[in-house]
Scaffold this motif. Structure first.
Motif, PDB file in Angstrom:
ATOM      1  N   THR A 172      49.956  -1.722  25.604  1.00 37.01           N
ATOM      2  CA  THR A 172      49.325  -1.606  26.930  1.00 37.01           C
ATOM      3  C   THR A 172      47.861  -1.254  26.719  1.00 37.01           C
ATOM      4  O   THR A 172      47.494  -0.737  25.656  1.00 37.01           O
ATOM      5  CB  THR A 172      49.981  -0.482  27.765  1.00 37.01           C
ATOM      6  N   CYS A 173      47.043  -1.544  27.702  1.00 37.42           N
ATOM      7  CA  CYS A 173      45.615  -1.242  27.572  1.00 37.42           C
ATOM      8  C   CYS A 173      45.404   0.253  27.796  1.00 37.42           C
ATOM      9  O   CYS A 173      45.822   0.778  28.835  1.00 37.42           O
ATOM     10  CB  CYS A 173      44.820  -2.044  28.593  1.00 37.42           C
ATOM     11  N   PRO A 174      44.779   0.945  26.841  1.00 40.01           N
ATOM     12  CA  PRO A 174      44.597   2.385  27.038  1.00 40.01           C
ATOM     13  C   PRO A 174      43.643   2.706  28.180  1.00 40.01           C
ATOM     14  O   PRO A 174      43.646   3.820  28.685  1.00 40.01           O
ATOM     15  CB  PRO A 174      44.019   2.865  25.703  1.00 40.01           C
ATOM     16  N   VAL A 175      42.844   1.736  28.605  1.00 39.92           N
ATOM     17  CA  VAL A 175      41.909   1.999  29.706  1.00 39.92           C
ATOM     18  C   VAL A 175      42.568   1.712  31.055  1.00 39.92           C
ATOM     19  O   VAL A 175      42.486   2.511  31.980  1.00 39.92           O
ATOM     20  CB  VAL A 175      40.625   1.150  29.549  1.00 39.92           C
ATOM     21  N   HIS A 176      43.237   0.560  31.156  1.00 36.62           N
ATOM     22  CA  HIS A 176      43.782   0.158  32.460  1.00 36.62           C
ATOM     23  C   HIS A 176      45.293   0.364  32.611  1.00 36.62           C
ATOM     24  O   HIS A 176      45.814   0.296  33.721  1.00 36.62           O
ATOM     25  CB  HIS A 176      43.462  -1.329  32.717  1.00 36.62           C
ATOM     26  N   GLY A 177      45.987   0.543  31.510  1.00 34.78           N
ATOM     27  CA  GLY A 177      47.437   0.735  31.575  1.00 34.78           C
ATOM     28  C   GLY A 177      48.224  -0.563  31.751  1.00 34.78           C
ATOM     29  O   GLY A 177      49.441  -0.534  31.859  1.00 34.78           O
ATOM     30  N   TYR A 233      45.081  -9.228  24.674  1.00 31.78           N
ATOM     31  CA  TYR A 233      44.001  -8.821  25.569  1.00 31.78           C
ATOM     32  C   TYR A 233      44.578  -8.293  26.872  1.00 31.78           C
ATOM     33  O   TYR A 233      45.768  -8.493  27.158  1.00 31.78           O
ATOM     34  CB  TYR A 233      43.042  -9.985  25.831  1.00 31.78           C
ATOM     35  N   CYS A 234      43.723  -7.622  27.621  1.00 31.46           N
ATOM     36  CA  CYS A 234      44.137  -7.050  28.902  1.00 31.46           C
ATOM     37  C   CYS A 234      43.420  -7.843  29.993  1.00 31.46           C
ATOM     38  O   CYS A 234      42.217  -8.084  29.890  1.00 31.46           O
ATOM     39  CB  CYS A 234      43.735  -5.574  28.907  1.00 31.46           C
ATOM     40  N   GLU A 235      44.163  -8.232  30.995  1.00 27.78           N
ATOM     41  CA  GLU A 235      43.549  -9.053  32.059  1.00 27.78           C
ATOM     42  C   GLU A 235      42.444  -8.293  32.791  1.00 27.78           C
ATOM     43  O   GLU A 235      41.411  -8.874  33.125  1.00 27.78           O
ATOM     44  CB  GLU A 235      44.624  -9.492  33.051  1.00 27.78           C
ATOM     45  N   ALA A 236      42.675  -6.987  32.993  1.00 30.85           N
ATOM     46  CA  ALA A 236      41.654  -6.199  33.708  1.00 30.85           C
ATOM     47  C   ALA A 236      40.392  -6.064  32.857  1.00 30.85           C
ATOM     48  O   ALA A 236      39.275  -6.149  33.366  1.00 30.85           O
ATOM     49  CB  ALA A 236      42.215  -4.830  34.060  1.00 30.85           C
ATOM     50  N   CYS A 237      40.573  -5.880  31.537  1.00 34.27           N
ATOM     51  CA  CYS A 237      39.397  -5.795  30.647  1.00 34.27           C
ATOM     52  C   CYS A 237      38.657  -7.128  30.678  1.00 34.27           C
ATOM     53  O   CYS A 237      37.425  -7.177  30.689  1.00 34.27           O
ATOM     54  CB  CYS A 237      39.819  -5.501  29.206  1.00 34.27           C
ATOM     55  N   MET A 238      39.435  -8.219  30.675  1.00 31.33           N
ATOM     56  CA  MET A 238      38.837  -9.552  30.653  1.00 31.33           C
ATOM     57  C   MET A 238      37.946  -9.729  31.891  1.00 31.33           C
ATOM     58  O   MET A 238      36.816 -10.201  31.796  1.00 31.33           O
ATOM     59  CB  MET A 238      39.951 -10.592  30.638  1.00 31.33           C
ATOM     60  N   ILE A 289      41.040  -2.286  19.682  1.00 32.86           N
ATOM     61  CA  ILE A 289      42.209  -1.417  19.914  1.00 32.86           C
ATOM     62  C   ILE A 289      43.413  -2.233  20.379  1.00 32.86           C
ATOM     63  O   ILE A 289      44.559  -1.912  20.070  1.00 32.86           O
ATOM     64  CB  ILE A 289      41.893  -0.274  20.929  1.00 32.86           C
ATOM     65  N   HIS A 290      43.169  -3.322  21.104  1.00 30.36           N
ATOM     66  CA  HIS A 290      44.296  -4.143  21.583  1.00 30.36           C
ATOM     67  C   HIS A 290      45.042  -4.802  20.420  1.00 30.36           C
ATOM     68  O   HIS A 290      46.166  -5.260  20.580  1.00 30.36           O
ATOM     69  CB  HIS A 290      43.789  -5.231  22.545  1.00 30.36           C
ATOM     70  N   MET A 291      44.395  -4.899  19.261  1.00 28.24           N
ATOM     71  CA  MET A 291      45.004  -5.578  18.109  1.00 28.24           C
ATOM     72  C   MET A 291      45.842  -4.623  17.252  1.00 28.24           C
ATOM     73  O   MET A 291      46.482  -5.050  16.308  1.00 28.24           O
ATOM     74  CB  MET A 291      43.924  -6.193  17.203  1.00 28.24           C
TER      75      MET A 291
HETATM   76 ZN   LIG Z   1      42.118  -3.087  29.995  1.00 24.47          ZN
END
Ligand SMILES: [Zn+2]
Length: 489
Positions: free
Chosen positions: A152-157, A124-129, A144-146
């Motif tokens: 890396t998160c494609p939204v937040h990097g 998971y991405c901390e920013a998405c969380m 997508i994270h799986m």
């Molecule tokens: Zn993210």
């Protein structure tokens, strides 16, 4: 069969497992076993997987609110694999995911053999969380994270965090992001390849049809041609190796990336489409190796399927590297004895960094086509039109469960597929023929129903629902009177 009286509304890009966890908590179940029975009617061992099974039972319990196809397309990672599978293999994967026995599914997608699953984890991405907690009231698992290779998160990097299960626990603990200890899946926070591969895989997952067009249109071969690494239709293996070796960076310490940075053989196998089903991670990583970004994929797709001229912004010159480098590239380019400028070493580099000089050079070194100049496009167009009709007939004549007549299915069966996709405007008749042979969902269902009825005893009228299930139809696009008339033809 028990109907589900409540089921969470899916969040954007939420995985099936995440929905199961939220359901589990919503109804305050004590164990995964109980939740699995309620959702799938059985004890599913694949609920935590990115390619889960038992979706038929879930769809029925939801009374068709989500068809199996919808669940597969929006809640699992199968769409990411779609461009690399034949129509048959894709349909067969969906059938397995619909049923309760997923044995061999990952093997048939080449996932097991690829060895890439070794490092798979719940990520998971901390920013998405944070975002999901603020907007939706809770964090959830993004599919997508799986995906393998997405670090890396494609939204937040941000570098993704991989959850570490405490001893004795696994996904059946039904947990959400941030509830267990976790650690970054990359030790290098700014790995260029990781950003690019995550972006491209996200694009592929969200746009499976465009990704199919990309693969069918032989994007990689086109890229290599642009870079001067294809000569008269043959891959220049030495030039490819020379270009890729420094980018492969064998000293890379990232375990997930070591699987694709060690060795060169897989690249040639992939380019020649040999041996195994292509893994999305490898494909998009190779796109990155060939200096492509997600914008190049979008641009290629747009150019292949429309006649729009190149936007002025795309013609802008890239930032100029130092003069020495430019001079060396020009010398190397001029030394190459290939007849066509496009085939010369470094063409693509100069195209990006030194276009004015390149244009001038090309203008004064035009390649005189001896045979190709006289290509009679109308003859080619007529030939391709006929091939398209033949391809449609071949699909219709195929024994067994019908295959839908889609653009990809037809184009895969014609010889000038690559040329057609690249030089669309030269094939006006073929374009019309292609539009004409494609099948609507309604017509495809009629064909599937006909097939299913014939498979049963023609004298015996079966329940429509039985026939529909056999034909693999979830949402009916055919009227009842049409179904009735099919029984008596
Ligand atoms: Zn993210």
């Amino acid at each position: 069969m028990d109907r589900l009286f409540l089921f969470p509304e899916p969040f954007p890009d939420e995985s099936l497992y995440s929905l199961a966890v939220r359901y589990h908590r919503l109804v305050s179940n004590k164990s995964y076993r109980q939740t699995s029975r309620e959702l799938f009617g059985t004890y599913s061992r694949t609920c935590g997987s990115v390619i889960p099974c038992c979706l038929g039972a879930l769809s029925q319990r939801l009374e068709g609110q989500y068809s199996v196809a919808e669940l597969v397309e929006t809640r699992t990672l199968l769409p990411l694999y779609r461009p690399f599978l034949s129509e048959q293999a894709y349909e067969s994967a969906i059938l397995r995911m619909q049923g309760t026995h997923g044995t061999g599914l990952k093997m048939s997608l080449g996932m097991t053999a690829s060895g890439l699953l070794k490092h798979a984890s719940f990520r998971y991405c901390e920013a998405c969380m944070q975002h999901d907690s603020d907007v939706f009231g809770m964090p959830y698992w993004h599919r997508i994270h799986m995906a393998v290779g997405v670090c890396t998160c494609p939204v937040h990097g941000n570098v993704l965090l991989g959850a570490n299960f405490p001893e004795g626990a696994d996904w059946r603990s039904m947990f959400l992001p941030g509830e267990f200890a976790s650690e970054p899946v990359l030790s290098t926070p700014s790995l260029d390849a990781a950003f690019a591969v995550a972006d491209m895989q996200f694009w592929g997952l969200e746009n499976p049809q465009q990704a199919c067009d990309l693969v069918d249109g032989e994007f990689l071969r086109w890229r290599l041609t642009e870079m001067g690494m294809v000569h008269r239709g043959r891959l220049k293996e030495l030039a490819i190796r020379k270009f890729l070796e420094p980018r492969l960076d064998p000293g890379n310490k990232e375990v997930e990336y070591q699987l694709v940075t060690k060795g060169f053989e897989w690249i040639m196998c992939l380019l020649r489409r040999r041996r195994w089903t292509i893994q999305p991670f490898r494909y998009y990583f190779l796109c990155w190796l060939l200096e492509s970004s997600v914008n190049d994929l979008r641009e290629f797709q747009r150019r292949a399927f429309s006649y729009l001229p190149e936007p002025a912004s795309a013609i802008k010159h890239a930032s100029r590297p130092d003069e020495k480098m430019v001079a060396a590239r020009r010398r190397e380019f001029k030394r190459d004895i290939s007849e066509r400028c496009h085939d010369k070493l470094g063409y693509y580099w100069l195209y990006r960094h030194d276009r004015e000089w390149l244009n001038n050079y090309v203008k004064h070194h035009r390649f005189i086509r001896s045979r190709e100049a006289s290509t009679d496009w109308s003859v080619q167009d007529a030939r391709l039109s006929k091939e398209l009709v033949d391809a449609r007939d071949k699909i219709l004549d195929k024994k067994g469960k019908p295959i839908k007549i889609t653009k990809s299915a037809v184009l895969r069966r014609v010889s000038a597929q690559y040329r057609f996709l690249r030089e669309f405007s030269r094939f006006p008749k073929s374009f019309q023929v292609l539009e004409g042979v494609l099948e609507t969902e309604h017509d495809f269902q009629i064909r599937k129903l006909n097939w299913a009825i014939k498979k049963f005893s023609p004298s015996k009228r079966c329940a429509t629902s039985v026939i529909m299930r056999f034909a693999g139809i979830r949402i009916m696009r055919v009227s009842e009177s049409e179904v009735d008339s099919l029984f008596f033809t």
